[in-house]
Design an enzyme around this catalytic site. Structure first.
Site, PDB file in Angstrom:
ATOM      1  N   ASN A   1      78.058  29.960 -11.667  1.00  0.00           N
ATOM      2  CA  ASN A   1      77.617  31.219 -12.280  1.00  0.00           C
ATOM      3  C   ASN A   1      77.862  32.478 -11.317  1.00  0.00           C
ATOM      4  O   ASN A   1      78.482  33.343 -11.823  1.00  0.00           O
ATOM      5  CB  ASN A   1      75.927  31.231 -12.440  1.00  0.00           C
ATOM      6  CG  ASN A   1      75.538  30.635 -13.683  1.00  0.00           C
ATOM      7  OD1 ASN A   1      76.035  29.848 -14.003  1.00  0.00           O
ATOM      8  ND2 ASN A   1      74.360  30.998 -13.892  1.00  0.00           N
TER       9      ASN A   1
ATOM     10  N   SER B   1      72.912  32.983 -22.060  1.00  0.00           N
ATOM     11  CA  SER B   1      72.381  33.185 -20.819  1.00  0.00           C
ATOM     12  C   SER B   1      73.444  33.497 -19.662  1.00  0.00           C
ATOM     13  O   SER B   1      74.801  33.586 -19.875  1.00  0.00           O
ATOM     14  CB  SER B   1      71.673  32.127 -20.193  1.00  0.00           C
ATOM     15  OG  SER B   1      72.467  31.058 -19.788  1.00  0.00           O
ATOM     16  N   CYS B   2      73.114  34.181 -18.536  1.00  0.00           N
ATOM     17  CA  CYS B   2      73.774  34.617 -17.431  1.00  0.00           C
ATOM     18  C   CYS B   2      74.787  33.537 -17.181  1.00  0.00           C
ATOM     19  O   CYS B   2      74.252  32.351 -17.081  1.00  0.00           O
ATOM     20  CB  CYS B   2      73.040  34.987 -16.055  1.00  0.00           C
ATOM     21  SG  CYS B   2      73.918  35.288 -14.873  1.00  0.00           S
ATOM     22  N   PRO B   3      76.146  33.657 -16.828  1.00  0.00           N
ATOM     23  CA  PRO B   3      76.749  34.869 -16.841  1.00  0.00           C
ATOM     24  C   PRO B   3      77.569  35.096 -17.960  1.00  0.00           C
ATOM     25  O   PRO B   3      78.469  35.977 -17.988  1.00  0.00           O
ATOM     26  CB  PRO B   3      77.748  34.675 -15.654  1.00  0.00           C
ATOM     27  CG  PRO B   3      78.313  33.123 -15.935  1.00  0.00           C
ATOM     28  CD  PRO B   3      76.989  32.361 -16.316  1.00  0.00           C
ATOM     29  N   MET B   4      77.247  34.433 -19.070  1.00  0.00           N
ATOM     30  CA  MET B   4      77.930  34.652 -20.459  1.00  0.00           C
ATOM     31  C   MET B   4      78.215  36.065 -20.718  1.00  0.00           C
ATOM     32  O   MET B   4      79.315  36.570 -21.516  1.00  0.00           O
ATOM     33  CB  MET B   4      77.530  33.735 -21.345  1.00  0.00           C
ATOM     34  CG  MET B   4      77.727  32.322 -20.772  1.00  0.00           C
ATOM     35  SD  MET B   4      79.370  31.875 -20.341  1.00  0.00           S
ATOM     36  CE  MET B   4      80.173  32.272 -22.062  1.00  0.00           C
TER      37      MET B   4
END
Lengths: 131, 183
Positions: A22, B14-17
């Site tokens: 992430n 959701s993050c980081p998409m």
């Protein structure tokens, strides 16, 4: 201001993998140069088979549902995305030797290097993160 | 409905998409164009604002409707600053005492998120085809965000025979007075 982000992936669980990828993909999407040094269990994340079977910490298995509900991308998807965004993967040579692994055991496009390779890159990176 | 040049559907991601998708989508836009990002990730508001400022785009704002967040980002430029050429300028502080038309030439989405009460919106790119909406006899105070687009708009108006045109400097980014929103 440094435009480089350096990440050490040293643990091999599923949660660890999300922390690594992430941050890495978010940084790459923000036009940062990103390099990840995979060492010891961290090598699981880019191992062709192991990356599909990363484990949750003992007793936390019930989070599987939460991951599904939040529509979180899988680790292989995040790995692919990171490569597409230009993130550089360095696999630790010493760990590979200890574990009897070769470059062919990992996803395409990785580099193999030692601690100095990473240190050289990380010397002017900010931040440098370890997971 | 706020006007944008392109829409990106990042709902359910959701993050980081949302950030990764936004980065890809904005590459297809021209400088100055506006991207609408539809997202359900609650963290995307703070993330997109930080991302835009970090990579040099303009975060315009976010509205929420039926649990969907609509974010607006205007693509920034990597081009060097151009010297402002239009001579007749007024300072932002003087605007309150001026009589005439305030012409806001920013994009429609920027206008929607906050403009001076009574200002008329015609984005720079549409000005030439919408000149009929602007009265030649009036004094015209052209404003944008930083004074760059209004400089070009003022030149365009004078070229088309408007006698009383002023560029308001610096622009909405320094405006501390009341603003009207249309969101």
């Amino acid at each position: 201001m440094s435009n480089k982000v350096a990440i050490i992936a040293a643990n091999g669980g599923l949660f660890d993998a999300y922390k690594v990828f992430n941050i890495a993909t978010a940084a790459a999407a923000s036009e940062k140069e990103v390099q990840i040094f995979f060492t010891f269990e961290g090598l699981n994340f880019i191992h062709k088979q192991a990356m599909h079977a990363l484990e949750m910490p003992a007793g936390k298995e019930h989070f599987a549902e939460g991951f599904k509900k939040a529509n979180v991308p899988s680790i292989p998807e995040l790995v692919e995305m990171a490569i597409e965004l230009g993130v550089t993967f360095i696999a630790c040579q010493m760990t590979m030797d200890v574990m009897g692994l070769t470059k062919e055991d990992f996803v395409d496009g990785i580099e193999v290097g030692g601690a100095v390779t990473f240190l050289e890159y990380a010397k002017d990176a900010a931040p440098t993160l370890t997971f | 409905m706020i006007q944008a040049n392109e829409q990106l559907d990042a709902k359910g991601l959701s993050c980081p998409m949302p950030i990764v998708k936004t980065k890809k989508a904005i590459m297809g836009l021209d400088q100055g164009q506006v991207l609408e990002i539809q997202a359900t990730d609650k963290g995307s508001t703070a993330d997109l604002a930080a991302w835009a400022s970090s990579v040099g785009h303009q975060y315009i704002g976010t509205v929420e409707e039926n649990n969907v967040l609509y974010h607006y980002i205007r693509k920034g430029s990597n081009e060097p600053e151009v010297e402002k050429a239009f001579e007749h300028t007024v300072a932002l502080e003087e605007l309150e005492t001026c009589k005439g038309l305030i012409l806001d030439v920013r994009e429609a989405a920027e206008y929607a998120f906050g403009h001076i009460d009574g200002a008329k919106s015609i984005p720079l790119g549409e000005l030439e085809s919408r000149l009929a909406e602007v009265d030649k006899n009036e004094e015209i105070y052209v404003i944008c965000r930083t004074g760059k687009r209004s400089d070009l708009a003022a030149q365009l108006l004078v070229k088309n025979g408007y006698p009383k045109v002023y560029n308001v400097l610096p622009g909405m980014n320094e405006w501390n007075g009341n603003i009207t929103k249309e969101i």
